[in-house]
Structures are given as structure tokens and as C-alpha cells.
Design an enzyme around this catalytic site. Structure first.
Site, PDB file in Angstrom:
ATOM      1  N   THR A 154       0.823  -1.205   0.000  1.00 29.86           N
ATOM      2  CA  THR A 154       0.000   0.000   0.000  1.00 29.86           C
ATOM      3  C   THR A 154       0.863   1.265   0.000  1.00 29.86           C
ATOM      4  O   THR A 154       1.905   1.320   0.643  1.00 29.86           O
ATOM      5  CB  THR A 154      -0.913   0.002   1.237  1.00 29.86           C
ATOM      6  OG1 THR A 154      -1.678  -1.200   1.216  1.00 29.86           O
ATOM      7  CG2 THR A 154      -1.840   1.202   1.242  1.00 29.86           C
TER       8      THR A 154
ATOM      9  N   PRO B  83       0.556   5.820  -0.187  1.00 32.46           N
ATOM     10  CA  PRO B  83      -0.379   6.898   0.112  1.00 32.46           C
ATOM     11  C   PRO B  83      -1.423   7.067  -1.011  1.00 32.46           C
ATOM     12  O   PRO B  83      -2.575   7.391  -0.746  1.00 32.46           O
ATOM     13  CB  PRO B  83       0.516   8.131   0.223  1.00 32.46           C
ATOM     14  CG  PRO B  83       1.835   7.581   0.680  1.00 32.46           C
ATOM     15  CD  PRO B  83       1.953   6.219   0.042  1.00 32.46           C
TER      16      PRO B  83
ATOM     17  N   SER C  45      -5.841  -0.820  -2.984  1.00 31.69           N
ATOM     18  CA  SER C  45      -6.236  -2.000  -3.748  1.00 31.69           C
ATOM     19  C   SER C  45      -5.873  -1.845  -5.227  1.00 31.69           C
ATOM     20  O   SER C  45      -5.703  -2.827  -5.941  1.00 31.69           O
ATOM     21  CB  SER C  45      -7.735  -2.233  -3.606  1.00 31.69           C
ATOM     22  OG  SER C  45      -8.021  -2.661  -2.289  1.00 31.69           O
TER      23      SER C  45
ATOM     24  N   THR D 132       2.440  -3.018   8.635  1.00 34.56           N
ATOM     25  CA  THR D 132       2.440  -3.708   9.927  1.00 34.56           C
ATOM     26  C   THR D 132       3.811  -4.328  10.213  1.00 34.56           C
ATOM     27  O   THR D 132       4.444  -4.859   9.295  1.00 34.56           O
ATOM     28  CB  THR D 132       1.357  -4.810   9.921  1.00 34.56           C
ATOM     29  OG1 THR D 132       0.113  -4.211   9.581  1.00 34.56           O
ATOM     30  CG2 THR D 132       1.238  -5.471  11.284  1.00 34.56           C
TER      31      THR D 132
ATOM     32  N   GLU E 258      -6.656  -5.939   4.347  1.00 40.85           N
ATOM     33  CA  GLU E 258      -6.640  -7.105   3.443  1.00 40.85           C
ATOM     34  C   GLU E 258      -7.794  -7.025   2.445  1.00 40.85           C
ATOM     35  O   GLU E 258      -8.378  -8.037   2.067  1.00 40.85           O
ATOM     36  CB  GLU E 258      -6.717  -8.426   4.239  1.00 40.85           C
ATOM     37  CG  GLU E 258      -5.598  -8.615   5.234  1.00 40.85           C
ATOM     38  CD  GLU E 258      -4.326  -9.219   4.633  1.00 40.85           C
ATOM     39  OE1 GLU E 258      -4.362  -9.721   3.505  1.00 40.85           O
ATOM     40  OE2 GLU E 258      -3.290  -9.158   5.311  1.00 40.85           O
TER      41      GLU E 258
END
Lengths: 263, 396
Positions: free
Chosen positions: B130, B132, B136, B162, B377
Site C-alpha cells: 500500500t 499513500p 487496492s 504492519t 486485506e
């Protein structure tokens, strides 16, 4: 070094515990049980000794009903090598003296009569008598080294630290010996996934009293030197007393504490 | 047919003990302090949680799993998630995004370098897809990597990554444009950037609505150089590789949501039984009892879709089910369980009344933690897109 660890399957302290009406023994059927937390320390310490030595086996021994196999299973999952489960209907209701007799014969049989090191927790979490380790040592003719908060195995000796209220003692005994450990000695491991899967393949022997050459008259409720005459459930805790402060809260609090003999 | 194996249940018991004894007593404090408990990671490694789907050669237990490795992982995530969602996602991301891409696409040298520490819980790894301006729509990736004198030079930024900034994070794999394919589309590749590489900056942690214990950072790259052999998998396959890990990740999020729903049912039932109003337990009122009955229905459904998807995944690994089946089941499970999880926290906090709004009770933390389940997700909307496509509906 080969170590025998004696463990007990006890009712989960977090669930509601009760006594059977018929013979006033602990009701072990109606509740979830587990490997006594205090025995986990003994299992952990035995595993550490064998791991550090790089050789030897940890045998975990329990005396108890069918479900007590779960205590062995947990110890095997932690890493013990093999289990011995002594189960016999006649054992139900045995006191500490009879329990130590069964354990002693089982230790002898499991070690071919020559134990090197026998380990136990400091007491069970259900009966909490704490006398079985001493009785077992006596029956086996071994030095009894109890309440170890630290343990070192040397050449033919075992050294422990026993913490008392006023002093810590360092005690040495010759091997073979029996050592009971406290909950200060280590931090028991959780079984790993590998350990859980490996435990399924580890041998567990099932013995009855006949296998140990013990007559049924030597154990059970009838052979016990003491008997529980009555059991009374502890009354629920009474509601606390609320004192509304009307300017005299301090003195009323002091009165209350003095009345309860706290001050 | 509708129960897990005894091995799985034995494993659940151990993880539950660990979660109850080593995690539960601390989570409220950690959540308030936004503290990531680094010391917990090696403990989780000791239980074998990071190695469930990893071969023994790298310290894992895949060979011991009797073909149920992914199901075991879901059980661990569920049980940790029942106690705290952040700890659950730490495991889920640690395995699914940290370990899995290296295990699946890494060279022997890459696997030997990174996996043993990751499996033991001595290290954590992140995955940066991902950006900024690209979620998706991963084709819109702007981060680029140029091969120069045998080194990849990476420039760009990643968002919401993460496990990327913990004290023990060893590596973050990022997707980057490495060129343009013959049809003029961006060529996306995955490149591993070890922590501490010059030009790689871990931004300050995000200020989040929930998941406060989980480690999440933005990352930026400025002239960041790594050796050419830090390419993970084939050049130009970065996007394709990532999409494959998404299906697993969705099932893992379902397991996390299931843990949450289970906890809400437990909390609401206990509270409605002990709390009295107008002289009787509040659970004696249908207005309170019926929504709690609904929680049990959600839990049951969530359990079924989650473990069916996990079973399909294990079956697919064994070559008995297709990737398409797993993809559909994963999207269905993720969509249902995450929406049910949000609803479940709403019900549970309502049962708790004013206390449900207080951080003193765990339902408030779960209420804050639930929302992200509908987003991470792939959002619920993306799940519906995937499911509709799986049904063969026409695409835009």
C-alpha cells in the site's frame, strides 16, 4: 541423568470445586482438571537439567483416575520423554501416606529400583498438604531436599537454595535424592506445536496396584489414617459496609478498623 | 465432519493458556500506552506460532502438521485475537506478510538468511504494498526501483505497514516499479530492504482508532540502495506474487474476527447474567437476551466459514482443491466475519450500557479494534468485487 517427576492432576482452581456427598472426597468428575501448576515447575526444572546435561530422560509419573492421563500428556507436550500412569479403583480416597506408598513402588519399578533423581512440586494445588515429597523420600530411603528455589546438579550431588522467612539456606545432598521445588525456581514453558505433535508418539505405561505388588487393603479410603468427617461450603462473602461521610468519615473509619482489630 | 481434530484442539488449549496468562493481564495497559510488547514475540516463537506453515529446515513444524498447518495458524490467530486483536494481527501479518513471501518466492540464500530468526520470533518482517496513493489499485504503485551498478536504488513511500518498525524488524519487502512491460503497463517487482539500510526511513507510528498495540508505520525510501540479489521472486512478478498471499491473509483476518465475536458473546453473556436492574439480571429481559442470541449465531457462522476456508487452503496446498475455490471462500469468510465482528462489538457495548463506553471494560477496546477488520486485506467492497467476479458476473 534420568529423572522421575511425580505430578498430580487437580481440579482447575478457576472452576467451581465441590466434594462428593457420599464419601466427602474431592469431586473430580464434574470439573475440568489440569496438571497442577506447582508440578509444572518440577517438570520444567527436570527438562532443564536433562537439556543442560545433553543426556538422560525425564519420566513423568502420576497416580490418579483415567482423566489424570491429561497431566501426563501436558508434561510430555512440554518435553518429558515418557509417562507412567498408575490407575486403580482401589486408590480412590487414599491419604498422603498411601499415595506416597503407591508413588514409591512406581518410582522403583520405573527405574529398576535405582532412581537417580526424583522431583516433585512443593505441594498439590488441591489438597495442599505438602507432605508427600517427604513421605516419598522416606519410603525410597533418599535424602529429602525440599522447597528448592534454585537447584544445581553436581558430580554425585545436588545443591539447592531454600528461602525461608528469615534466611536462605544452601543445602547439599548426595545423589540419588528427592527434590521438591517451589514456584520461584523457574518459568515453566508452554508446549510448542512440535511438542504437542511429538507427545502423541511418546510411550505411556499403565500400571495397576497388582503391577506394583501393593495390596488393595493398603490404600483407599478404608486404609486412610484420617477421615473427613464433614464438609461445609464457605458462606458467600458478605456485602461490604458503606459509610457515608458526614464530616466524621475519618473517625468512623478508625472505629471500624479498631472494631475489626486491624488497628 | 464439523469439528477440528484432537491435535488442533490440543493446540488451541495451549495457545489459549498462553493468551490468558501471558497476554491478557497486560493488554489494557499496552493499549493505553500504544506499546508494542517486543518481548512477547520470542515467546510466541517458542510456542512455534511463527513456524506453523514453515518447513523444519528453517525451524518450523510444517512436516508435523498432518496437512492441517494453515488451520493451526488460524486457531492461533483466533485465540490470540480473542484476547487482543493487535496481538492476533501481529502473528497474522508476521506469518502471512513477513514470512510467507520469503518462504514462497525466496532463494535458498534469502530463506537461510531471514527465516530462522523470523520463525523463532527473534525478528519480524513486513510487507509494503500500500502507498499513500495506491491501495487496492496496486497497479498505481509509484515507488520505483532502478538497477544501477548491481544495486537496486529505491525511491518512494509506503503506507500502513504492519510490523515494519519494531525493535526486532529485520526486513521489509516492498513492491516497486522496475520498468514498463511490452504492453506499456508498470512492471512491478518485490525487493527486500533490510532494516537500517541507508535511505530507508521508518516514519513515526500512526495515531490509529484501534489496534494500538500493533506496530504500524509509513515508510519512505530516498536513494535507498540494496544489492541486486535482494529481488524477491522473479522480476515483474511482484504484483502477482502479492495477490496470492492475499487469499491466505483474508482467511487469517476471518480467524481474527472470529476470536473477537467469540469474546463479545462471552463478555455479553457474563455481564447480562451478573448485572442486575429492576431486581433481576438484565439477561432475563428479551431486549437484552435476543441480541446475545444473535451473537451466538454470528459466532457459529463465523466459525464455519473461517474453518471451511482454512480447510480448503490446506487441501489446496495438498493439491486437492483449486486456487479459485480458496479465493472465493476466503473473500466470503472475510466479508461475513468482519461485518459480523463490527456488529458484534456494537451489540456487546450496548449490553454493557454505560460501562460499555468505559475503557475499564474490554468491550470498549474491541469496539475500537473491530472497524479495521472491514478495511484491511481488502475492504468489504473489494471482497464483494472478488465474490461477484468469482460468480462469473460481468466486470466493469
Amino acid at each position: 541423568m534420568n529423572i522421575v517427576v511425580c505430578v498430580k492432576y487437580v481440579p482447575d482452581a478457576q472452576s467451581d470445586r465441590s466434594f462428593r456427598d457420599s464419601d466427602r472426597t474431592v469431586d473430580r468428575d464434574g470439573v475440568d482438571g489440569l496438571l497442577s501448576e506447582l508440578d509444572e515447575y518440577a517438570v520444567e526444572e527436570a527438562l532443564k537439567i536433562v537439556e543442560a546435561a545433553g543426556e538422560g530422560e525425564v519420566t513423568v509419573l502420576t497416580v490418579g483416575p483415567e482423566a489424570a492421563a491429561n497431566a501426563i500428556k501436558k508434561a510430555l507436550q512440554m518435553g518429558a520423554d515418557r509417562g507412567v500412569h498408575v490407575e486403580d479403583e482401589a486408590i480412590h480416597g487414599s491419604d498422603a501416606a498411601a499415595t506416597s506408598l503407591v508413588l514409591a513402588e512406581a518410582v522403583r519399578k520405573a527405574t529398576g529400583g535405582t532412581p537417580e533423581l526424583v522431583m516433585t512440586g512443593m505441594s498439590s494445588t488441591d489438597g495442599v498438604m505438602g507432605v508427600v515429597p517427604a513421605m516419598l523420600a522416606e519410603r525410597l530411603g533418599l535424602p529429602q531436599v525440599t522447597y528448592a528455589s534454585e537447584l544445581t546438579v553436581g558430580e554425585g550431588t545436588v545443591t539447592i537454595r531454600r528461602d525461608g522467612d528469615t534466611a536462605s539456606e544452601t543445602i547439599e545432598a548426595s545423589l540419588p535424592a528427592l527434590v521438591s521445588v517451589t514456584d520461584q525456581i523457574n518459568e515453566p514453558r508452554y508446549p510448542s506445536f512440535k511438542g504437542i505433535m511429538a507427545a502423541k508418539k511418546k510411550p505411556v505405561e499403565q500400571w495397576g496396584l497388582a503391577d506394583l505388588g501393593i495390596d488393595t487393603s493398603q490404600v483407599g479410603l478404608d486404609a486412610a489414617w484420617t477421615s473427613v468427617v464433614s464438609v461445609t461450603k464457605r458462606p458467600p462473602r458478605a456485602q461490604g459496609q458503606i459509610v457515608a461521610d458526614e464530616g466524621d468519615g475519618g473517625s468512623r473509619l478508625a472505629e471500624f478498623l479498631a472494631g475489626q482489630k486491624f488497628i | 465432519m464439523f469439528e477440528l481434530s484432537q491435535d488442533h484442539e490440543d493446540f488451541r488449549e495451549v495457545v489459549r493458556d498462553f493468551a490468558t496468562q501471558a497476554v491478557e493481564p497486560h493488554v489494557a495497559k499496552w493499549d493505553r500506552a500504544h506499546h508494542f510488547p517486543t518481548e512477547l514475540v520470542p515467546q510466541m516463537g517458542g510456542l512455534g506460532l511463527f513456524g506453523l506453515v514453515v518447513p523444519e529446515a528453517y525451524g518450523g513444524s510444517l512436516e508435523d502438521a498432518d496437512g492441517g498447518a494453515f488451520t493451526s495458524l488460524c486457531i492461533a490467530i483466533e485465540e490470540l485475537g480473542r484476547v487482543d486483536q493487535s496481538i492476533g494481527i501481529t502473528l497474522s501479518a508476521g506469518v502471512g506478510l513477513g514470512i510467507n513471501p520469503i518462504l514462497t518466492y525466496g532463494t535458498d540464500a534469502q530463506k537461510e538468511r531471514f527465516l530462522p530468526d523470523l520463525v523463532a520470533g527473534r525478528a519480524l518482517a513486513g510487507f509494503g504494498l500500500t502507498e499513500p496513493d495506491a491501495g487496492s489499485d496496486a497497479g498505481a504503485t509509484r515507488t520505483k526501483a532502478v538497477l544501477e551498478d548491481g544495486q537496486w536504488v529505491v525511491d518512494g513511500a509506503k503506507a500502513f505497514i504492519t510490523n515494519s518498525g519494531t525493535e526486532i524488524t529485520s526486513v521489509v519487502t516492498v513492491t516497486a516499479r522496475t520498468g514498463t512491460d511490452p504492453e506499456g503497463r508498470a512492471e512491478i517487482s518485490a525487493i527486500m530492504i533490510p532494516s537500517g539500510t541507508a535511505g530507508f526511513t521508518v516514519e513515526a507510528p500512526y495515531d490509529k482508532l484501534g489496534w494500538n498495540i500493533s506496530d504500524t508505520h509509513g515508510l519512505s525510501f530516498s536513494g535507498c540502495r540494496v544489492p541486486e540479489d535482494h529481488l524477491l521472486g522473479a522480476r515483474g512478478h511482484g504484483f502477482r506474487q502479492f495477490l496470492k498471499t492475499l487469499d491466505d491473509g483474508r482467511i487469517a483476518i476471518s480467524a481474527l474476527a472470529l476470536g473477537l465475536i467469540t469474546r463479545m458473546r462471552e463478555e455479553a453473556t457474563a455481564y447480562a447474567t451478573s448485572r442486575t436492574a429492576f431486581g433481576r439480571p438484565i439477561g432475563a429481559n428479551q431486549g437484552v437476551a435476543f441480541p446475545i442470541a444473535d451473537l451466538a449465531v454470528m459466532e457459529e457462522n463465523a466459525r464455519l466459514v473461517t474453518y471451511r476456508a482454512a480447510w480448503l487452503k490446506d487441501e489446496q496446498e495438498a493439491g486437492r482443491r483449486s486456487v479459485a475455490e480458496v479465493k472465493q471462500a476466503a473473500a466470503v469468510a472475510k466479508l461475513y466475519t468482519s461485518e459480523a465482528a463490527v456488529a458484534a462489538t456494537r451489540i456487546a457495548t450496548q449490553v454493557f450500557g454505560g460501562n460499555g463506553f468505559m475503557e475499564e471494560y474490554p468491550v470498549a477496546r474491541f469496539y475500537r479494534d473491530a472497524k479495521i477488520l472491514e478495511i484491511g486485506e481488502g475492504t468489504s467492497e473489494v471482497q464483494r468485487m472478488v465474490i461477484a467476479k468469482g460468480l462469473g458476473l460481468p466486470t466493469a
